[in-house]
Scaffold this active site. Structure first.
Site, PDB file in Angstrom:
ATOM      1  N   TYR A 157      -9.986  44.631 -67.323  1.00 18.86           N
ATOM      2  CA  TYR A 157     -10.811  45.809 -66.996  1.00 18.86           C
ATOM      3  C   TYR A 157     -12.101  45.798 -67.814  1.00 18.86           C
ATOM      4  O   TYR A 157     -13.195  45.987 -67.262  1.00 18.86           O
ATOM      5  CB  TYR A 157     -10.011  47.085 -67.267  1.00 18.86           C
ATOM      6  CG  TYR A 157     -10.760  48.354 -66.915  1.00 18.86           C
ATOM      7  CD1 TYR A 157     -10.982  48.706 -65.583  1.00 18.86           C
ATOM      8  CD2 TYR A 157     -11.241  49.201 -67.907  1.00 18.86           C
ATOM      9  CE1 TYR A 157     -11.674  49.868 -65.259  1.00 18.86           C
ATOM     10  CE2 TYR A 157     -11.928  50.369 -67.589  1.00 18.86           C
ATOM     11  CZ  TYR A 157     -12.145  50.694 -66.261  1.00 18.86           C
ATOM     12  OH  TYR A 157     -12.833  51.842 -65.943  1.00 18.86           O
ATOM     13  N   LYS A 161     -15.998  45.361 -66.449  1.00 20.79           N
ATOM     14  CA  LYS A 161     -17.029  46.395 -66.594  1.00 20.79           C
ATOM     15  C   LYS A 161     -18.249  45.865 -67.362  1.00 20.79           C
ATOM     16  O   LYS A 161     -19.377  46.306 -67.106  1.00 20.79           O
ATOM     17  CB  LYS A 161     -16.448  47.645 -67.254  1.00 20.79           C
ATOM     18  CG  LYS A 161     -15.460  48.390 -66.354  1.00 20.79           C
ATOM     19  CD  LYS A 161     -16.113  48.887 -65.053  1.00 20.79           C
ATOM     20  CE  LYS A 161     -15.192  49.771 -64.238  1.00 20.79           C
ATOM     21  NZ  LYS A 161     -15.822  50.270 -62.998  1.00 20.79           N
TER      22      LYS A 161
END
Ligand SMILES: NC(=O)c1ccc[n+]([C@@H]2O[C@H](COP(=O)([O-])OP(=O)(O)OC[C@H]3O[C@@H](n4cnc5c(N)ncnc54)[C@H](OP(=O)(O)O)[C@@H]3O)[C@@H](O)[C@H]2O)c1
Length: 232
Positions: A157, A161
């Site tokens: 994750y 990002k």
């Protein structure tokens, strides 16, 4: 003239709250969601138009853009909001397939959707793309012991990002006719984190709503949260 705003992943969470708030502020919101039932229900609650879009699917993204072309003819704000954390697993258990799904949804989809929607943005007088990134993708915040972002290990994750923020900065340089900015919502109670987030969805959408409503003079290539600039 009304501002036409297309939001991905808007059937719930931050995307839905963004749709709700921007509708209240007078935007013509087009609510994008991958599931017809969930999307229609959410759009019905807000009285806005639903357009099906699975951001990982080339054909679905192309037909969403064609749908908007046929109905609204342009987009003033594209909000790339859809995102996932991926499977919860220790780092040693993460697989290539886990990585593929997270990067496919969070990163590749931004390129896919932006590519399909740029011709519609080109029809706008003041086009802007808002990419929903995260402080979890910030090298600075994930190394700051005073920040919650430094206390969590989530390799896929966070890396996805970081890529979202960098993509935003690169598009800002490469496509000067469209403003590209990234938002960090902050840790917000949604299904994404089983509602462990400490902010409300209204607080979590402050930066997104600000980027969607600010004048063009506010600029491009920025990464902001609701308090101001976020370090990369
Ligand atoms: N909540 C936080 O603390 C936080 C903090 C920083 C950044 N963010 C970012 O904010 C964005 C929104 O997250 P959220 O917290 O609102 O999470 P959420 O409540 O889980 O909502 C995520 C949305 O993305 C949609 N989505 C997922 N995969 C998709 C796909 N392939 N195609 C189309 N839509 C898809 C979901 O649709 P379904 O309902 O069909 O699954 C849902 O509408 C994400 O990019 C997330 O990374 C969240």
């Amino acid at each position: 003239m009304t501002t036409i705003t297309f939001i991905t992943g808007a059937n719930k969470g931050l995307g839905y709250e963004t749709a709700r708030r921007l509708t209240e502020l007078g935007h013509t919101v087009i609510l994008g969601a991958r599931d017809k039932e969930r999307g229609e229900a959410a759009a019905g609650r807000l009285g806005v138009r639903f357009v099906p879009i699975d951001v990982t699917d080339d054909a679905a993204v192309a037909s969403a853009a064609a749908d908007v072309e046929a109905h609204e003819g342009r987009v003033d704000r594209l909000i790339n909001n859809a995102g996932i954390t991926g499977r919860r697993a220790g780092a040693a258990d993460l697989t290539g397939e886990d990585a593929r799904l997270v990067f496919e949804t969070n990163v590749l989809s931004i390129v896919r959707v932006t590519h399909a929607f740029l011709p519609l943005l080109a029809q706008s007088d003041a086009p802007a793309v808002i990419n929903v990134s995260s402080g979890m993708g910030s090298f600075a915040l994930t190394h700051d012991p005073d920040r919650v972002e430094s206390t969590i290990a989530a390799p896929l994750y966070t890396a996805s990002k970081s890529a979202v923020t960098m993509l935003t900065m690169q598009y800002a340089k490469a496509v000067p006719d469209v403003r590209f900015n990234a938002a960090d919502p902050g840790y917000t109670a949604t299904d994404l984190n089983a509602h462990s987030g400490t902010q409300t969805v209204t607080e979590g959408t402050e930066a997104i709503v600000a980027l969607a409503t600010e004048p063009p003079s506010a600029g491009t290539g920025r990464f902001v949260d609701r308090f101001g600039a976020v370090p990369w």
